[in-house]
Scaffold this motif. Structure first.
Motif, PDB file in Angstrom:
ATOM      1  N   LYS A 103       0.823  -1.225   0.000  1.00 28.10           N
ATOM      2  CA  LYS A 103       0.000   0.000   0.000  1.00 28.10           C
ATOM      3  C   LYS A 103       0.851   1.267   0.000  1.00 28.10           C
ATOM      4  O   LYS A 103       0.458   2.276  -0.568  1.00 28.10           O
ATOM      5  CB  LYS A 103      -0.972  -0.022   1.176  1.00 28.10           C
ATOM      6  CG  LYS A 103      -0.330  -0.255   2.516  1.00 28.10           C
ATOM      7  CD  LYS A 103      -0.820  -1.497   3.194  1.00 28.10           C
ATOM      8  CE  LYS A 103       0.213  -1.935   4.225  1.00 28.10           C
ATOM      9  NZ  LYS A 103      -0.196  -2.815   5.220  1.00 28.10           N
ATOM     10  N   PHE A 154      -8.746   1.666   9.299  1.00 32.79           N
ATOM     11  CA  PHE A 154      -7.944   0.880   8.365  1.00 32.79           C
ATOM     12  C   PHE A 154      -6.660   0.335   8.958  1.00 32.79           C
ATOM     13  O   PHE A 154      -5.886  -0.283   8.242  1.00 32.79           O
ATOM     14  CB  PHE A 154      -7.563   1.740   7.135  1.00 32.79           C
ATOM     15  CG  PHE A 154      -8.722   2.108   6.252  1.00 32.79           C
ATOM     16  CD1 PHE A 154      -9.887   1.373   6.238  1.00 32.79           C
ATOM     17  CD2 PHE A 154      -8.629   3.204   5.401  1.00 32.79           C
ATOM     18  CE1 PHE A 154     -10.952   1.710   5.418  1.00 32.79           C
ATOM     19  CE2 PHE A 154      -9.675   3.549   4.567  1.00 32.79           C
ATOM     20  CZ  PHE A 154     -10.842   2.805   4.588  1.00 32.79           C
ATOM     21  N   ASN A 155      -6.402   0.617  10.211  1.00 35.21           N
ATOM     22  CA  ASN A 155      -5.141   0.119  10.755  1.00 35.21           C
ATOM     23  C   ASN A 155      -5.382  -0.744  11.983  1.00 35.21           C
ATOM     24  O   ASN A 155      -5.852  -0.266  13.018  1.00 35.21           O
ATOM     25  CB  ASN A 155      -4.210   1.299  11.090  1.00 35.21           C
ATOM     26  CG  ASN A 155      -2.834   0.816  11.499  1.00 35.21           C
ATOM     27  OD1 ASN A 155      -2.564   0.595  12.668  1.00 35.21           O
ATOM     28  ND2 ASN A 155      -1.968   0.579  10.535  1.00 35.21           N
ATOM     29  N   GLY A 156      -5.060  -2.021  11.820  1.00 33.77           N
ATOM     30  CA  GLY A 156      -5.297  -2.992  12.889  1.00 33.77           C
ATOM     31  C   GLY A 156      -4.480  -2.673  14.131  1.00 33.77           C
ATOM     32  O   GLY A 156      -4.975  -2.762  15.254  1.00 33.77           O
ATOM     33  N   THR A 157      -3.220  -2.281  13.925  1.00 32.58           N
ATOM     34  CA  THR A 157      -2.352  -1.987  15.065  1.00 32.58           C
ATOM     35  C   THR A 157      -2.944  -0.869  15.927  1.00 32.58           C
ATOM     36  O   THR A 157      -3.030  -0.986  17.147  1.00 32.58           O
ATOM     37  CB  THR A 157      -0.953  -1.550  14.544  1.00 32.58           C
ATOM     38  OG1 THR A 157      -0.427  -2.613  13.765  1.00 32.58           O
ATOM     39  CG2 THR A 157      -0.007  -1.213  15.671  1.00 32.58           C
ATOM     40  N   TYR A 184       1.469  -7.599  13.868  1.00 37.80           N
ATOM     41  CA  TYR A 184       0.486  -6.729  13.217  1.00 37.80           C
ATOM     42  C   TYR A 184       1.118  -5.508  12.566  1.00 37.80           C
ATOM     43  O   TYR A 184       0.577  -4.947  11.623  1.00 37.80           O
ATOM     44  CB  TYR A 184      -0.536  -6.196  14.240  1.00 37.80           C
ATOM     45  CG  TYR A 184      -1.338  -7.246  14.955  1.00 37.80           C
ATOM     46  CD1 TYR A 184      -1.662  -8.449  14.336  1.00 37.80           C
ATOM     47  CD2 TYR A 184      -1.790  -7.028  16.253  1.00 37.80           C
ATOM     48  CE1 TYR A 184      -2.394  -9.408  15.009  1.00 37.80           C
ATOM     49  CE2 TYR A 184      -2.534  -7.978  16.926  1.00 37.80           C
ATOM     50  CZ  TYR A 184      -2.820  -9.168  16.300  1.00 37.80           C
ATOM     51  OH  TYR A 184      -3.551 -10.109  16.964  1.00 37.80           O
ATOM     52  N   THR A 185       2.264  -5.090  13.115  1.00 35.47           N
ATOM     53  CA  THR A 185       2.790  -3.781  12.701  1.00 35.47           C
ATOM     54  C   THR A 185       3.556  -3.861  11.377  1.00 35.47           C
ATOM     55  O   THR A 185       3.973  -4.929  10.943  1.00 35.47           O
ATOM     56  CB  THR A 185       3.773  -3.235  13.768  1.00 35.47           C
ATOM     57  OG1 THR A 185       4.781  -4.210  13.975  1.00 35.47           O
ATOM     58  CG2 THR A 185       3.077  -2.954  15.071  1.00 35.47           C
ATOM     59  N   GLU A 186       3.740  -2.695  10.781  1.00 35.57           N
ATOM     60  CA  GLU A 186       4.607  -2.584   9.606  1.00 35.57           C
ATOM     61  C   GLU A 186       6.053  -2.739  10.075  1.00 35.57           C
ATOM     62  O   GLU A 186       6.338  -2.669  11.273  1.00 35.57           O
ATOM     63  CB  GLU A 186       4.431  -1.203   8.961  1.00 35.57           C
ATOM     64  CG  GLU A 186       3.042  -0.931   8.438  1.00 35.57           C
ATOM     65  CD  GLU A 186       2.602  -1.958   7.407  1.00 35.57           C
ATOM     66  OE1 GLU A 186       3.246  -2.072   6.372  1.00 35.57           O
ATOM     67  OE2 GLU A 186       1.603  -2.644   7.654  1.00 35.57           O
ATOM     68  N   ASP A 192       2.380   2.804  11.202  1.00 35.04           N
ATOM     69  CA  ASP A 192       1.054   2.526  11.772  1.00 35.04           C
ATOM     70  C   ASP A 192       0.619   3.674  12.672  1.00 35.04           C
ATOM     71  O   ASP A 192      -0.416   4.294  12.431  1.00 35.04           O
ATOM     72  CB  ASP A 192       1.097   1.232  12.608  1.00 35.04           C
ATOM     73  CG  ASP A 192       1.420   0.010  11.767  1.00 35.04           C
ATOM     74  OD1 ASP A 192       0.581  -0.358  10.955  1.00 35.04           O
ATOM     75  OD2 ASP A 192       2.515  -0.570  11.939  1.00 35.04           O
ATOM     76  N   ASP A 197       0.063   4.421   7.380  1.00 34.57           N
ATOM     77  CA  ASP A 197      -0.519   3.196   6.819  1.00 34.57           C
ATOM     78  C   ASP A 197      -2.005   3.424   6.493  1.00 34.57           C
ATOM     79  O   ASP A 197      -2.495   3.021   5.436  1.00 34.57           O
ATOM     80  CB  ASP A 197      -0.344   2.041   7.815  1.00 34.57           C
ATOM     81  CG  ASP A 197      -0.890   0.735   7.273  1.00 34.57           C
ATOM     82  OD1 ASP A 197      -0.285   0.188   6.339  1.00 34.57           O
ATOM     83  OD2 ASP A 197      -1.947   0.298   7.770  1.00 34.57           O
ATOM     84  N   GLY A 296      -8.082  -6.695  10.016  1.00 35.08           N
ATOM     85  CA  GLY A 296      -7.332  -5.776   9.160  1.00 35.08           C
ATOM     86  C   GLY A 296      -5.847  -6.035   9.116  1.00 35.08           C
ATOM     87  O   GLY A 296      -5.123  -5.307   8.463  1.00 35.08           O
ATOM     88  N   ALA A 297      -5.378  -7.039   9.814  1.00 39.31           N
ATOM     89  CA  ALA A 297      -3.941  -7.293   9.816  1.00 39.31           C
ATOM     90  C   ALA A 297      -3.710  -8.764  10.124  1.00 39.31           C
ATOM     91  O   ALA A 297      -4.615  -9.469  10.561  1.00 39.31           O
ATOM     92  CB  ALA A 297      -3.259  -6.429  10.874  1.00 39.31           C
TER      93      ALA A 297
HETATM   94  N1  HSE Z   1       0.278  -2.836   9.906  1.00 40.65           N
HETATM   95  C1  HSE Z   1      -0.973  -2.995   9.267  1.00 40.65           C
HETATM   96  C2  HSE Z   1      -2.073  -2.800  10.307  1.00 40.65           C
HETATM   97  C3  HSE Z   1      -1.066  -4.371   8.639  1.00 40.65           C
HETATM   98  O1  HSE Z   1      -1.773  -2.785  11.506  1.00 40.65           O
HETATM   99  O2  HSE Z   1      -3.227  -2.623   9.932  1.00 40.65           O
HETATM  100  C4  HSE Z   1      -2.180  -4.551   7.665  1.00 40.65           C
HETATM  101  O3  HSE Z   1      -2.131  -3.693   6.583  1.00 40.65           O
END
Ligand code: HSE
Length: 424
Positions: A103, A154-157, A184-186, A192, A197, A296-297
């Protein structure tokens, strides 16, 4: 349905490994299509991995995938902008289908990459870049109506951090550490927590639905670093939850795009999302409202989104990408209107509230409710004063806050969190 796909994978990190694991588990069959793993490009061949693969499948040279005429489909899961951009463009020029989870790259070079894919009649799969809302946007691409409002988590973290802060009263850095341990994190978690993100995903969705990719530096992007446990608790007392939101609104040729933490009424829609759940709510220009939520992650949700794109390729699906229909201009942030949550650290003495509300009044900002906490005798004399405002213009609010922060009775920089109306 195409009977065979010859696959090259770039990257064998969390998501790449998830794809390989799922393919092996399915004996490399997706429906009646056989997926042949031809080559996987990795940084180091000798690394210990959770999947065991024949040594000749691995290469450290991405060219081995690009130059192999047998390979008709490339999965890019190395992340980052360069060399991923060059590799994807080259794969498309060589008429290979591309599936990517990247993304950050699509938000920066989406229009160039989609153009290359269309010109070469290739499929470009981007489901994994936005796993929780792609399906909805895809179905909207068949709708004659345009989006008038989109809000999303949109960000799971970040959602995980904010819900754990509320549920367990843990502080930001403790929960961030847990999110990193869970994968979960980038790579760089500041993507994040600083909102990038979320912004990347919003830009990709706008590109897919409007044919227009706003640039990252043209929109407001605020993350959750400055959201304190205090604000999470006060928001709860007031009947709200704090979420990191992606927001887009269109009005004729005007587009409002922003990413920031926001208070949402706690019992409705996106406010109810827990942990890594993501969600999206949309209203189109004729008033149709739809929404969805999904994890989402995580390794398998993302890998599954990639397999869905492989199925689309096997079924011979064509790329649908809207041409930019009309020129859109971005509304400057100062001109947006919304409600606000404000937290002041003020001295607990006569006349303080009058001074603060006086400045807000001078700027045409009307107060909806006030919450003042009593003084903790052991600590400094300042106390938190929380105000919710009615709808106000951002530039007026910012000017008022600057004046309030200059008052000698105000002891710390005031906190501003916008309040958003959900669709559901
Ligand atoms: N780092 C992203 C999140 C992973 O926490 O949403 C999924 O795109």
């Amino acid at each position: 349905m195409k009977k065979k796909l010859h696959l090259g994978i770039l990257g064998l990190g969390t998501v790449g490994t998830g794809v390989v694991e799922l393919l092996l588990k399915r004996k490399q069959m997706l429906g009646d299509c056989r997926v042949i793993l031809e080559r996987i490009a990795v940084r180091q061949k000798r690394k210990k991995r959770s999947v065991s693969l024949p040594a000749n499948l691995l290469t450290t040279n991405p060219e081995d995938i690009l130059e192999d005429p047998k390979i008709d489909t490339v999965i890019e899961v190395i992340g980052g902008v360069s060399p991923a951009r060059e590799i994807i463009l080259e794969a498309l020029r060589r008429r290979k289908n591309v599936v990517t989870a990247n993304k950050a790259l699509l938000a920066r070079a989406g229009s160039e990459i989609f153009k290359e894919a269309m010109e070469n009649d290739c499929y470009l799969g981007v489901r994994a870049s936005n796993i929780a809302s792609y399906r909805l946007i895809e179905s909207l691409s068949f709708s004659p109506s345009r989006i008038s409002k989109l809000i999303g988590v949109f960000n799971g973290t970040c959602n995980y951090i904010l819900t754990e802060m509320e549920r367990k009263g843990e502080d930001f850095s403790t929960v961030l550490k847990k999110a990193q341990e869970m994968g979960y994190t980038e790579k760089d978690p500041s993507d994040d927590i600083d909102g990038y993100d979320t912004a990347h995903k919003l830009i990709v969705l706008l590109g897919l639905s409007l044919g227009y990719f706003p640039t990252l530096d043209s929109i407001l992007i605020e993350g959750i670093r400055r959201v304190s446990s205090q604000d999470v608790i006060f928001a709860k007392e007031l009947g709200y939850r704090i979420k990191l939101l992606a927001i887009a609104k269109t009005q004729t040729n005007n587009l409002e795009v922003r990413v920031h933490p926001a208070l949402l009424h706690r019992d409705k829609g996106l406010a109810r999302l827990e942990g890594i759940e993501n969600g999206i709510e949309l209203r189109d220009e004729v008033g149709l409202e739809i929404g969805m939520q999904a994890p989402g992650a995580g390794k398998y949700p993302t890998a599954t989104a990639i397999l869905e794109d492989l199925i689309c390729i096997a079924r011979g699906r064509k790329l649908t990408f809207p041409p930019e229909k009309r020129k859109l201009s971005l509304r400057p942030m100062g001109k947006i209107k919304t409600q606000y949550y404000l937290r002041f650290s003020a001295l607990d003495e006569a006349g303080v509230l009058a001074k603060i509300s006086g400045i807000l009044g001078q700027h045409g900002i009307s107060i909806k409710s006030v919450l003042q906490k009593g003084r903790d005798e052991r600590k400094a004399k300042s106390v938190p004063v929380i105000m919710l405002t009615h709808e106000a213009k951002e530039e007026d609010l910012q000017k008022a806050l600057k004046n309030i922060d200059n008052l000698p009775v105000v002891k710390e920089k005031s906190v501003l969190i916008r309040v958003e109306e959900g669709i559901f």
